[in-house]
Write a protein that holds these residues in place. Structure first.
Motif, PDB file in Angstrom:
ATOM      1  N   ASN A 152       0.818  -1.142   0.010  1.00 60.43           N
ATOM      2  CA  ASN A 152      -0.053  -0.075  -0.073  1.00 60.43           C
ATOM      3  C   ASN A 152       0.715   1.323  -0.002  1.00 60.43           C
ATOM      4  OD1 ASN A 152      -2.288   1.773   0.041  1.00 60.43           O
ATOM      5  ND2 ASN A 152      -2.583   1.497   2.255  1.00 60.43           N
ATOM      6  N   ALA A 153       1.608   1.292  -1.222  1.00 59.96           N
ATOM      7  CA  ALA A 153       2.420   2.643  -1.439  1.00 59.96           C
ATOM      8  C   ALA A 153       1.884   3.808  -1.761  1.00 59.96           C
ATOM      9  CB  ALA A 153       3.628   2.380  -2.223  1.00 59.96           C
ATOM     10  N   PRO A 154       2.257   4.892  -1.798  1.00 61.86           N
ATOM     11  CA  PRO A 154       1.549   6.142  -2.515  1.00 61.86           C
ATOM     12  C   PRO A 154       1.633   5.994  -3.884  1.00 61.86           C
ATOM     13  CG  PRO A 154       3.442   7.007  -0.890  1.00 61.86           C
ATOM     14  CD  PRO A 154       3.533   5.283  -0.936  1.00 61.86           C
ATOM     15  N   ILE A 155       0.553   6.300  -4.648  1.00 58.43           N
ATOM     16  CA  ILE A 155       0.646   6.378  -6.040  1.00 58.43           C
ATOM     17  C   ILE A 155       0.976   7.444  -6.557  1.00 58.43           C
ATOM     18  CG2 ILE A 155      -0.874   6.206  -8.123  1.00 58.43           C
ATOM     19  CD1 ILE A 155      -3.042   4.447  -6.493  1.00 58.43           C
ATOM     20  N   VAL A 156       2.240   7.109  -7.428  1.00 62.14           N
ATOM     21  CA  VAL A 156       2.881   8.588  -7.996  1.00 62.14           C
ATOM     22  C   VAL A 156       2.522   8.310  -9.514  1.00 62.14           C
ATOM     23  CG1 VAL A 156       5.193   9.661  -8.029  1.00 62.14           C
ATOM     24  CG2 VAL A 156       4.630   8.178  -6.149  1.00 62.14           C
ATOM     25  N   GLU A 157       2.091   9.224 -10.112  1.00 63.07           N
ATOM     26  CA  GLU A 157       2.046   9.295 -11.600  1.00 63.07           C
ATOM     27  C   GLU A 157       3.108  10.360 -12.223  1.00 63.07           C
ATOM     28  OE1 GLU A 157      -0.221   7.353 -13.804  1.00 63.07           O
ATOM     29  OE2 GLU A 157      -0.135   6.054 -11.961  1.00 63.07           O
ATOM     30  N   ILE A 158       4.326  10.297 -12.158  1.00 62.69           N
ATOM     31  CA  ILE A 158       5.109  11.109 -12.814  1.00 62.69           C
ATOM     32  C   ILE A 158       6.023  10.202 -13.498  1.00 62.69           C
ATOM     33  CG2 ILE A 158       7.258  12.609 -12.585  1.00 62.69           C
ATOM     34  CD1 ILE A 158       6.225  12.972  -9.515  1.00 62.69           C
ATOM     35  N   SER A 159       6.272  10.441 -14.729  1.00 61.68           N
ATOM     36  CA  SER A 159       7.017   9.728 -15.686  1.00 61.68           C
ATOM     37  C   SER A 159       8.341  10.456 -16.151  1.00 61.68           C
ATOM     38  CB  SER A 159       6.304   9.106 -16.774  1.00 61.68           C
ATOM     39  OG  SER A 159       6.264  10.211 -18.027  1.00 61.68           O
ATOM     40  N   SER A 160       9.273   9.683 -16.574  1.00 61.11           N
ATOM     41  CA  SER A 160      10.499  10.248 -17.166  1.00 61.11           C
ATOM     42  C   SER A 160      10.271  10.853 -18.509  1.00 61.11           C
ATOM     43  CB  SER A 160      11.809   9.198 -17.203  1.00 61.11           C
ATOM     44  OG  SER A 160      12.063   8.850 -15.741  1.00 61.11           O
ATOM     45  N   THR A 161       9.446  10.190 -19.344  1.00 60.95           N
ATOM     46  CA  THR A 161       8.896  10.730 -20.464  1.00 60.95           C
ATOM     47  C   THR A 161       8.345  12.018 -20.450  1.00 60.95           C
ATOM     48  OG1 THR A 161       8.549   8.542 -21.169  1.00 60.95           O
ATOM     49  CG2 THR A 161       7.776  10.318 -22.619  1.00 60.95           C
ATOM     50  N   PHE A 162       7.432  12.293 -19.453  1.00 56.50           N
ATOM     51  CA  PHE A 162       6.870  13.617 -19.125  1.00 56.50           C
ATOM     52  C   PHE A 162       8.051  14.765 -18.882  1.00 56.50           C
ATOM     53  CE2 PHE A 162       5.067  16.517 -16.115  1.00 56.50           C
ATOM     54  CZ  PHE A 162       4.032  17.321 -16.888  1.00 56.50           C
ATOM     55  N   ILE A 163       8.796  14.393 -17.861  1.00 50.26           N
ATOM     56  CA  ILE A 163      10.147  15.199 -17.467  1.00 50.26           C
ATOM     57  C   ILE A 163      10.846  15.518 -18.718  1.00 50.26           C
ATOM     58  CG2 ILE A 163      12.237  15.282 -16.387  1.00 50.26           C
ATOM     59  CD1 ILE A 163      10.681  13.877 -14.120  1.00 50.26           C
ATOM     60  N   ARG A 164      11.371  14.504 -19.447  1.00 50.41           N
ATOM     61  CA  ARG A 164      12.131  14.826 -20.760  1.00 50.41           C
ATOM     62  C   ARG A 164      11.319  15.768 -21.737  1.00 50.41           C
ATOM     63  NH1 ARG A 164      12.763   9.186 -20.501  1.00 50.41           N
ATOM     64  NH2 ARG A 164      11.479   9.023 -22.533  1.00 50.41           N
ATOM     65  N   GLU A 165      10.082  15.579 -21.838  1.00 54.24           N
ATOM     66  CA  GLU A 165       9.247  16.433 -22.954  1.00 54.24           C
ATOM     67  C   GLU A 165       9.072  17.923 -22.335  1.00 54.24           C
ATOM     68  OE1 GLU A 165       5.647  14.217 -23.437  1.00 54.24           O
ATOM     69  OE2 GLU A 165       6.417  12.643 -24.580  1.00 54.24           O
ATOM     70  N   ASN A 166       9.114  17.883 -21.116  1.00 53.37           N
ATOM     71  CA  ASN A 166       8.819  19.233 -20.551  1.00 53.37           C
ATOM     72  C   ASN A 166      10.304  20.002 -20.408  1.00 53.37           C
ATOM     73  OD1 ASN A 166       6.086  19.921 -19.435  1.00 53.37           O
ATOM     74  ND2 ASN A 166       6.149  17.848 -19.468  1.00 53.37           N
ATOM     75  N   ILE A 167      11.235  19.203 -20.380  1.00 52.82           N
ATOM     76  CA  ILE A 167      12.596  20.068 -20.383  1.00 52.82           C
ATOM     77  C   ILE A 167      12.788  20.649 -21.931  1.00 52.82           C
ATOM     78  CG2 ILE A 167      15.009  19.671 -20.350  1.00 52.82           C
ATOM     79  CD1 ILE A 167      14.597  17.681 -17.925  1.00 52.82           C
ATOM     80  N   LYS A 168      12.538  19.614 -22.838  1.00 52.89           N
ATOM     81  CA  LYS A 168      12.702  19.790 -24.128  1.00 52.89           C
ATOM     82  C   LYS A 168      11.819  21.380 -24.720  1.00 52.89           C
ATOM     83  CE  LYS A 168      12.197  17.995 -28.781  1.00 52.89           C
ATOM     84  NZ  LYS A 168      12.018  16.727 -29.627  1.00 52.89           N
ATOM     85  N   ASN A 169      10.762  21.344 -23.924  1.00 50.05           N
ATOM     86  CA  ASN A 169       9.758  22.407 -24.240  1.00 50.05           C
ATOM     87  C   ASN A 169       9.983  23.822 -23.390  1.00 50.05           C
ATOM     88  OD1 ASN A 169       8.509  21.233 -26.553  1.00 50.05           O
ATOM     89  ND2 ASN A 169       7.085  19.941 -25.087  1.00 50.05           N
ATOM     90  N   LYS A 170      11.054  23.647 -22.565  1.00 47.35           N
ATOM     91  CA  LYS A 170      11.432  24.676 -21.729  1.00 47.35           C
ATOM     92  C   LYS A 170      10.606  25.246 -20.654  1.00 47.35           C
ATOM     93  CE  LYS A 170      14.130  26.956 -25.480  1.00 47.35           C
ATOM     94  NZ  LYS A 170      14.236  26.008 -26.194  1.00 47.35           N
ATOM     95  N   LYS A 171       9.846  23.934 -20.144  1.00 42.77           N
ATOM     96  CA  LYS A 171       8.982  24.178 -18.975  1.00 42.77           C
ATOM     97  C   LYS A 171       9.625  23.853 -17.475  1.00 42.77           C
ATOM     98  CE  LYS A 171       5.041  24.196 -21.634  1.00 42.77           C
ATOM     99  NZ  LYS A 171       4.580  25.468 -21.992  1.00 42.77           N
ATOM    100  N   ASN A 172       9.319  24.422 -16.544  1.00 40.51           N
ATOM    101  CA  ASN A 172       9.714  24.273 -15.215  1.00 40.51           C
ATOM    102  C   ASN A 172       9.380  22.956 -14.497  1.00 40.51           C
ATOM    103  OD1 ASN A 172      11.258  24.549 -12.899  1.00 40.51           O
ATOM    104  ND2 ASN A 172      10.522  26.446 -12.158  1.00 40.51           N
ATOM    105  N   ILE A 173      10.075  22.041 -14.850  1.00 44.91           N
ATOM    106  CA  ILE A 173       9.682  20.662 -14.065  1.00 44.91           C
ATOM    107  C   ILE A 173      10.658  20.480 -12.551  1.00 44.91           C
ATOM    108  CG2 ILE A 173       8.697  19.629 -15.941  1.00 44.91           C
ATOM    109  CD1 ILE A 173      12.315  19.089 -14.696  1.00 44.91           C
ATOM    110  N   GLN A 174      11.105  21.520 -12.283  1.00 41.27           N
ATOM    111  CA  GLN A 174      12.260  21.366 -11.208  1.00 41.27           C
ATOM    112  C   GLN A 174      11.651  20.845  -9.896  1.00 41.27           C
ATOM    113  OE1 GLN A 174      14.217  25.363 -10.478  1.00 41.27           O
ATOM    114  NE2 GLN A 174      15.395  24.532  -9.054  1.00 41.27           N
TER     115      GLN A 174
END
Length: 193
Positions: A152-174
């Motif tokens: 019963n762990a926390p559900i985390v919906e973050i993906s490395s793909t999302f992070i890479r795409e947002n870095i490429k699109n100059k979004k702040n994912i810090q």
């Protein structure tokens, strides 16, 4: 010692990975979690996949403040492609006094029956499964297997793909990355093209 193996390309490692790994380290009988960086599969061409050692460095940076989380490059030294059953056999030979378990998401549990020698994995290793929002546990037989533990762990919906795409699109994912990982990625201009 009881070790949980958390496999991934970690391209890049993010806070979701750390939340799951730390939860397993603190809320199960696993004494350490090894973050096993999976090398690039030469059969798959991926322009966005950082070099193995760069990804390992990011995992080192991310886990530096977590004494129970250990980066591992064990698969770098093994024949390609990597099959989990072979990696586990290698680890048992190298560390005969350790007990190794797998950590995986529900989605991987659903496809476990397609893995090479999955029955041998189940025979020799426990599997700790963390929940996913988008997953259905269709494989009821495996869900109820005595070696499988649904955590019963926390559900985390973050993906490395999302992070890479947002870095490429100059979004702040810090906020989605450990501070040292963000600084290294930003300084090195990773994922910007």
């Amino acid at each position: 010692m009881k070790i949980g193996l958390y496999f991934g390309t970690f391209n890049p490692i993010h806070i979701g990975h750390l939340i799951i790994a730390n939860h397993m380290a603190e809320h199960s009988d696993l004494e350490q979690i090894w973050m096993v960086v999976t090398p690039h599969n030469p059969l798959k061409k991926k322009d966005t996949l950082l070099d193995d050692y760069q990804r390992l460095h990011l995992v080192n940076l991310a886990t530096d403040d977590y004494p129970k989380l250990k980066p591992s490059d064990i698969e770098f030294k093994l024949p390609q492609p990597n099959y989990t059953v072979n990696t586990l056999a290698h680890l048992r030979d190298k560390f005969p006094t350790y007990e190794f378990s797998l950590i995986m998401g529900e989605d991987n549990l659903n496809s476990l029956h397609k893995w090479k020698n999955y029955d041998m994995i189940l025979q020799n290793h426990e599997i700790y499964v963390y929940p996913r929002v988008s997953s259905d546990l269709e494989n009821i037989e495996l869900k109820n297997h005595p070696k499988i533990h649904i955590i019963n762990a926390p559900i985390v919906e973050i993906s490395s793909t999302f992070i890479r795409e947002n870095i490429k699109n100059k979004k702040n994912i810090q906020p989605l990355l450990p501070a040292k990982v963000w600084e290294y990625i930003d300084h090195s201009n990773f994922y910007k093209k």
